[in-house]
Structure formats: structure tokens, C-alpha cells
Design an enzyme around this catalytic site. Structure first.
Site, PDB file in Angstrom:
ATOM      1  CE  LYS A  85     -31.509 -32.028  37.397  1.00  0.00           C
ATOM      2  NZ  LYS A  85     -30.910 -30.696  37.202  1.00  0.00           N
ATOM      3  CB  SER A 160     -28.664 -30.415  40.452  1.00  0.00           C
ATOM      4  OG  SER A 160     -29.319 -29.892  39.309  1.00  0.00           O
ATOM      5  CB  SER A 184     -27.773 -28.244  37.110  1.00  0.00           C
ATOM      6  OG  SER A 184     -27.543 -27.834  38.429  1.00  0.00           O
TER       7      SER A 184
END
Ligand code: GLN
Length: 502
Positions: A85, A160, A184
Site C-alpha cells: 500500500k 482505503s 481499510s
């Protein structure tokens, strides 16, 4: 490979991949190349990656192959590709957090997590798309375009960390890293049919994780199987003196727990509050079946009430924006990334203001404004103070529940993946995606989402959430491993094999 039609490398689990590399059945470079080719073939459609580090990945893979050639011992994930990420710093590799604000910023250092992955011989393929600064549930808040859900590209992959989850479901990487501040890791896992774990707060270092809400942020593993998530969990968790909230205690034995596949004698609590209005029928159907399955597997299931959980969402939307308004103040146009209007005629304050105006997207601005308001004198006690009290009540609900059960279960999200655009202009509807995941962030305990089937009405994945007390992360893997094995037996294959080909 001796099979006539070998399973393509990209379909292997991380455990299988590491095993094949260790035995010399395949080289780490071949594995890396297979995934880079896959990214090349499908990522224009999926948009899971913001940056692919072809050279770095191949160099890391070569290093693993050289180590093996010298007869040196390889770790359990050596040579396994991973999607990271874009919220963790990577030395020499762009880190944008999905924001224009950090466009062009090249971090001079690795996050502790990045360093641990490299030390483990994990091959970092690149950085994945995300909602700007991890604020959102759909990746629609990314400044670099939305990510598609590999099950249906017109639907959101969650957020997210939608890029990380989509990379797994699209077979672009067998492992990924996410961060979970309010859900997330778990919510993207649920809507893409993958496994996501939020470890106990403080057990995975936040050093080099760009802060959104420091008292909630937690990095964690994403994978296609429970065992793979456990292997990754052990590689990244553990004390770090560079993070003041890092827990100095042994990491729970999650890999061993993932291999147990036995829940006999465990007590499991069904959270009563996470059902009813707003919950999709097919989600509840799969959830109820999972509860029934746990009973059949020999667990004792009871209903548990956690009355304060209904206050979790409003408390989160005061605490998280408050901390974000402070954390994001560092983006002043002087130290990182973007700088707008610095033509020699303007003051530093003007440049900062112009840069923030241009660099932050609407959701990030909304949160900064909300948080600044909640912290302002005169309102501090009414808003931030009340939210902190709710946080305590939620922790007490968990303590009371865990006095009687080993883990709690609920759906991970009230609905399956919604269409891109459907909630983009309705922040409240977007926030509701994290209704079931937020209490664990506020209390700091551990939670997992794992796929338990498709909702009959839309054929999209449903996630089961398992919650364990802090530092009892192993229980998640024990329950998750047993459920996964029973479901795969029942179906005769894994859920992702039902996903449409890209
Ligand atoms: N969707 C939640 C939010 O928008 C959670 C985000 C997260 O866990 N990073 O804040």
C-alpha cells in the site's frame, strides 16, 4: 514441474510459491516475472498499482536466487511477490498516499515494515492505489483514479486499501499489505473475496507509515488464504523501538494457529447489534450459515450484546478527523512533495495555502475541517471529549464480551461491493461501510475478514469478521483457518476460482 498442465505461477499461494522456490522447482526471478507480466496484462483495467518497481522486484528476486545457490537458508516467504500500500515509505521509490500533495516525493528511508519485508526476502512488486491519505471506503478518493473490483470492474474494491485487495483478487500478487484505521484492510478484503487482518494495535510498527489517525492506524497482512496471511503477519509484526506505541511482547503464534483447523471447545459470540436495517439479505444469509458452520465444527456459539457499538461510527468520525487535522498539518509545501505558487512574489504562508488548496482532495479537506472544529476551544469537551468517553465504553463492552467468549463474529460489511459512483457524493452512506469494523480500531484489538461465499442476489463476495482480544491474534487464525478449510472442502475449490476471468 512435473504436472502436464501446471497451475500458472500466479495462482499459487504464498506458501506454495516459497516452497517451490526453496526446492528449486522455480526461480524467484521466474516468479517475479510471471507477476510483472500479469500486472502488464491486466492492470490497465484494474488500476491496482500506482507504481510498479520492475527493476527493484527483479533485483530482490535475483538476490533470493543467489542466496539459494550458495546454500544459505531462506525464510518462509523468500522470493514471494507482494503489493505494498502506497502509505508506507520506500527508500528511493515514490510514496504518494494516493494524494497530489505527495506527487514526486521520493522518501529517503524505508518504513520499518518495508525493511522487514526486504529482510525476509519478500519481493516488493510496487505500490498500490488507495483513498487519499487512507480516508475512504472505495478508492474513489484517490487522486490517481479509482481501482476496479476484479469481480466486477464497475464496482468498488473497497477502501482505503482497494489497490492491495484488488491486486490479490486479480492474481497480480499473492500477498499485499494494507493499513486499517477504521476498516481499510478488512472491508476491501470482504468485498474482493480475500483475507485481511488488522493485527492488535501496536503490534506492527507504524514507523514510516504516513499517519492518518495515529491512535487507530495499524498495518497488517492481506492474502488469498488464512495461512498466507499468518506467514506475512509473522514477518511484519514485533517490537520496534522507533514506534513509541509498539508493544514489546512476543508475537502470538499465528502460523501455528492457522494450521490447527480445529475450533472444538471454543466459545464464539455473535454480536447482536450488527444485524437488521441496512444489512443486505444475502450478506446476512452467508453470515448465518457461517455461524451454523462454526457450530457444526464443534464451537459453542452464543449471542452477545455490545450496546455501545452503535455509537462507534460517530465517535470514530470525531477522533479520526481530529487526529488527521493535526497529522496533516505537516504538509506545508516546504518539506514534502507539491509546492504551488512559489514564484518569489508570495510569502511562505501564501504558498502553503495555495499548495493545500491544490494538493488535498475534497474528502481530506472535509476531515481536516471537521477535526479542527472538534478540537477548537469551547467545543473540545462536547465533541472530542465525548468521543473519547464513547471509546472507553466500547472497550468495556469488548472486555465484558471477552469474559465469556474467545472471539466475536459479525459480517465484515453490511453490503457487498457497491457500484463505483453510487456513494461518492454521500459521505454518510460511504462511512456506513465501516459500521462493523470500527469498534475494533477504537478498542485496539485484533480482527480478521475472510471470504465465506457469494451473496445470492449479486454473486459478489461476503466477508465474515472475527474479532479477538488484544494480543490474542492467534485466535483469529485458528477460527479463520477452520472456516476456510471447511468451506473449501464443501465447494471443492477456493472462492476466488469463481471470479470472472479478467
Ligand atoms: N473508511 C474509513 C475512513 O474513511 C476507514 C479508513 C481506514 O481504515 N484507513 O476513515
Amino acid at each position: 514441474m512435473t504436472e502436464l498442465i501446471p497451475t500458472p505461477i500466479i495462482k499459487w499461494t504464498a506458501a506454495e510459491t516459497a516452497g517451490a522456490i526453496a526446492k528449486g522447482e522455480v526461480s524467484a526471478v521466474e516468479v517475479a516475472q510471471a507477476h510483472l507480466d500479469r500486472i502488464d496484462a491486466v492492470d490497465k483495467k484494474v488500476n491496482a498499482f500506482l507504481h510498479v518497481d520492475t527493476e527493484g522486484a527483479l533485483a530482490a528476486a535475483r538476490a533470493v536466487d543467489e542466496k539459494r545457490a550458495k546454500g544459505e537458508e531462506l525464510g518462509p516467504l523468500a522470493g514471494v511477490p507482494l503489493a505494498l500500500k502506497d502509505v508506507f515509505t520506500t527508500k528511493g521509490i515514490p510514496t504518494t498516499c494516493g494524494s497530489k500533495m505527495l506527487e514526486g516525493w521520493i522518501p529517503p528511508y524505508d518504513a520499518t515494515l518495508t525493511g522487514r519485508l526486504k529482510d525476509a526476502g519478500v519481493v516488493i512488486l510496487g505500490k498500490t492505489n488507495m483513498d487519499e491519505f487512507a480516508m475512504g471506503s472505495s478508492t474513489e478518493n484517490s487522486a490517481y483514479g479509482v481501482t476496479g473490483n476484479p469481480w466486477d470492474l464497475s464496482r468498488i474494491p473497497g477502501g482505503s486499501g482497494g489497490g492491495s485487495a484488488a491486486a490479490l483478487a486479480a492474481f497480480e500478487a499473492p500477498l499485499a499489505i494494507g493499513t486499517d484505521t477504521g476498516g481499510s484492510i478488512r472491508q476491501p478484503g470482504a468485498v474482493t473475496g480475500t483475507v485481511g487482518v488488522k493485527p492488535t494495535y501496536g503490534s506492527v510498527s507504524r514507523y514510516g507509515l504516513v499517519a492518518f489517525s495515529s491512535s487507530l492506524d495499524q498495518g497488517g497482512p492481506c492474502a488469498r488464504t488464512v495461512l498466507d496471511a499468518a506467514l506475512l503477519h509473522e514477518a511484519i509484526a514485533g517490537h520496534d523501538p522507533l514506534d513509541s506505541t509498539s508493544i514489546d511482547a512476543p508475537v502470538p503464534a499465528v502460523v501455528e494457529a492457522a494450521r490447527m483447523r480445529d475450533v472444538r471447545g471454543m466459545r464464539i459470540g455473535v454480536v447482536k447489534e450488527f444485524a437488521g436495517e441496512g444489512y443486505q439479505a444475502g450478506v446476512m444469509q452467508r453470515f448465518d450459515e457461517s455461524v451454523e458452520l462454526l457450530r457444526e465444527l464443534g464451537a459453542e456459539v452464543v449471542e452477545v450484546s455490545c450496546p455501545s457499538f452503535t455509537l462507534a461510527l460517530p465517535a470514530y468520525y470525531l477522533i479520526a478527523p481530529s487526529e488527521c487535522s493535526s497529522n496533516l498539518a505537516r504538509f506545508d509545501a516546504m518539506r514534502y512533495g507539491l509546492r504551488v505558487g512559489d514564484d518569489g512574489t508570495r510569502s511562505a504562508e501564501e504558498v502553503t495555502a495555495l499548495t493545500r488548496e491544490a494538493g488535498f482532495g475534497p474528502e481530506v479537506k472535509r476531515r481536516i475541517i471537521l477535526g479542527t472544529y472538534a478540537l477548537s476551544s469551547g467545543y473540545y469537551d462536547a465533541y472530542y471529549g465525548s468521543a473519547q468517553k464513547v471509546r472507553t465504553l466500547i472497550s468495556r463492552d469488548f472486555d465484558a464480551a471477552f469474559a465469556g467468549v474467545d472471539v466475536l463474529v459479525s459480517p465484515t460489511t453490511p453490503t457487498t461491493a457497491f457500484p463505483i459512483g453510487e456513494r461518492a457524493d454521500d459521505p454518510m452512506a460511504m462511512y456506513l461501510a465501516d459500521l462493523c469494523t470500527i469498534p475494533s480500531n477504537l478498542a485496539g484489538n485484533a480482527a480478521m475478514s475472510l471470504p465465506v461465499g457469494l451473496a445470492p442476489e449479486d454473486n459478489l463476495p461476503v466477508g465474515l469478521q472475527i474479532i479477538a482480544p488484544a494480543m490474542a491474534d492467534d485466535r483469529l487464525y485458528r477460527v479463520g483457518g477452520a472456516v476456510e478449510a471447511a468451506l473449501n472442502d464443501k465447494w471443492g475449490h477456493t472462492l476466488l476460482e469463481e471470479a470472472p476471468a479478467l
